[in-house]
Design an enzyme around this catalytic site. Structure first.
Site, PDB file in Angstrom:
ATOM      1  N   THR A  24       0.835  -1.291  -0.143  1.00 19.16           N
ATOM      2  CA  THR A  24      -0.015  -0.066   0.000  1.00 19.16           C
ATOM      3  C   THR A  24       0.830   1.299   0.016  1.00 19.16           C
ATOM      4  O   THR A  24       0.370   2.249  -0.734  1.00 19.16           O
ATOM      5  CB  THR A  24      -1.035   0.128   1.133  1.00 19.16           C
ATOM      6  OG1 THR A  24      -0.081  -0.267   2.504  1.00 19.16           O
ATOM      7  CG2 THR A  24      -1.981  -0.952   1.100  1.00 19.16           C
ATOM      8  N   PHE A  55       0.614   3.956   9.230  1.00 18.90           N
ATOM      9  CA  PHE A  55       0.894   4.966   8.190  1.00 18.90           C
ATOM     10  C   PHE A  55       1.133   4.307   6.686  1.00 18.90           C
ATOM     11  O   PHE A  55       2.215   5.131   5.764  1.00 18.90           O
ATOM     12  CB  PHE A  55       1.982   6.040   8.703  1.00 18.90           C
ATOM     13  CG  PHE A  55       3.169   5.315   9.346  1.00 18.90           C
ATOM     14  CD1 PHE A  55       4.335   4.671   8.545  1.00 18.90           C
ATOM     15  CD2 PHE A  55       3.206   4.999  10.570  1.00 18.90           C
ATOM     16  CE1 PHE A  55       5.352   4.282   9.030  1.00 18.90           C
ATOM     17  CE2 PHE A  55       4.432   4.546  11.156  1.00 18.90           C
ATOM     18  CZ  PHE A  55       5.429   4.062  10.297  1.00 18.90           C
ATOM     19  N   TYR A  56       1.072   3.189   6.512  1.00 16.73           N
ATOM     20  CA  TYR A  56       1.593   2.528   5.246  1.00 16.73           C
ATOM     21  C   TYR A  56       0.703   2.768   4.406  1.00 16.73           C
ATOM     22  O   TYR A  56      -0.336   1.893   3.945  1.00 16.73           O
ATOM     23  CB  TYR A  56       1.914   0.965   5.249  1.00 16.73           C
ATOM     24  CG  TYR A  56       2.995   0.343   6.119  1.00 16.73           C
ATOM     25  CD1 TYR A  56       4.178   1.485   6.490  1.00 16.73           C
ATOM     26  CD2 TYR A  56       3.309  -0.738   6.480  1.00 16.73           C
ATOM     27  CE1 TYR A  56       5.396   1.019   7.150  1.00 16.73           C
ATOM     28  CE2 TYR A  56       4.528  -1.273   7.028  1.00 16.73           C
ATOM     29  CZ  TYR A  56       5.631   0.012   7.550  1.00 16.73           C
ATOM     30  OH  TYR A  56       6.830  -0.803   8.096  1.00 16.73           O
ATOM     31  N   GLY A  57       0.575   3.762   3.595  1.00 18.17           N
ATOM     32  CA  GLY A  57      -0.375   4.360   2.766  1.00 18.17           C
ATOM     33  C   GLY A  57      -1.421   5.299   3.505  1.00 18.17           C
ATOM     34  O   GLY A  57      -1.687   5.343   4.698  1.00 18.17           O
TER      35      GLY A  57
END
Length: 329
Positions: A24, A55-57
């Site tokens: 992502t 916060f991965y994407g």
């Protein structure tokens, strides 16, 4: 075929895990069904400890992806140990672990997305500037509120790990470990992990694709990719560092394995507690990566690799200058 196991958050998991970041947090993320195929392949191959972050994407994209996977494949919920990093601003990734209201709200939102899937381990992605004791007492408070099961650590030095361990048990440590990143501070944490019997999530175990020659030149790195700003991927440093890959390719070829498999098997060999977490959206690559846990390196091969690492100086830091201050705090 089964792979060696280690215990994380009270569950037995494979000695190769799975990193979901690139699914992502990516200029061109794969379609959800493509990601699902890779995620299922990982779990089926034995990579049952997964690494993700809030916060991965955009808008908790990685958490939504995982939740959707479990909706489609509910039988995998109990098979996967989910390790989540957070406590960071979603746009700047600035540490916010000293703000209990921020972290509590974040965790409640993650749980609302995941539904009845437990957050097995939660850690700060990076330590805040506040005293470590304050930050970890916040984690203990939120743990007691039932927002997650166990407490983890990420990018922390041995000194900080010692302080944290006086406050709470640590379920897992996440740091960058690879044949491309094995500086003295990282080696010290690996030793600490072994001595305290605390597992390590070795992220970027393939050097962000460098060890697999994903890129032939700095220009091959696509626009918008984080590696564009990493010194060891830039200019002359890139070509100097390829000399390390040349040496590793020779060892892998002589053993009859891929260099990626050699790199992962080497991490597994470091102690009984190291868990490399390669990421891929290709099911065949995921299976190949996971099977590396069963590759045994001979003492001669390990000595050769150690000699190479001791004599080869990687050019350039592993993060841009402004981000280095938050590493191994």
């Amino acid at each position: 075929m089964s792979i060696p196991q280690v215990t994380v958050a009270g569950k037995s998991v494979g000695r190769v895990g799975y990193g979901l970041m690139q699914l992502t947090w990516n200029p061109k993320p794969p379609a959800e069904e493509v990601s699902f195929a890779a995620m299922k392949a990982a779990a089926d191959a034995g990579a049952t400890c997964w690494s993700t972050a809030t916060f991965y994407g955009p808008d908790f994209a990685n958490i939504h992806l995982i939740a959707n996977f479990f909706k489609k494949y509910p039988e995998y919920k109990d098979k996967i140990v989910l390790v989540i990093k957070g406590g960071a601003d979603y746009t700047t990734i600035a540490p916010k672990g000293d703000d209990i209201d921020f972290v509590r709200k974040e965790l409640k939102h993650v749980q609302s997305i995941l539904g009845d899937k437990t957050i097995d381990v939660f850690s700060y992605a990076r330590l805040p500037d506040a005293p470590l004791e304050e930050a970890f007492k916040i984690l203990v408070t939120l743990q007691k509120e039932g927002l997650f099961k166990d407490i983890g650590a990420s990018e922390m030095s041995v000194e900080s790990l010692d302080k944290a361990l006086k406050i709470t048990p640590i379920a897992i440590i996440e740091i960058e470990v690879s044949l491309f990143s094995f500086e003295p501070a990282i080696r010290s944490v690996v030793d600490w992990s072994r001595n305290h019997k605390v597992p390590i999530f070795a992220y970027s175990p393939l050097g962000r694709g460098f060890l697999t020659r994903t890129y032939k030149s700095p220009e091959d790195i696509p626009e918008g990719d984080f590696k564009k700003y990493v010194p060891r991927f830039q200019g002359e440093a890139f070509y100097e560092n390829l000399k390390l890959v040349d040496k590793l390719d020779e060892i892998a070829q002589a053993k009859g394995v891929e260099t990626s498999q050699l790199a992962l098997a080497w991490i597994v060999s470091l102690s009984d507690y190291t868990i490399p977490i390669p990421g891929s959206s290709n099911p065949d690559r995921v299976k190949s990566n996971t099977s590396s846990a069963n590759i045994k390196l001979t003492s001669d091969e390990l000595t050769t690799i150690s000699d190479i690492l001791d004599s080869f100086e990687v050019k350039g830091t592993r993060y841009p200058a402004h981000a280095m201050k938050d590493l191994m705090k």
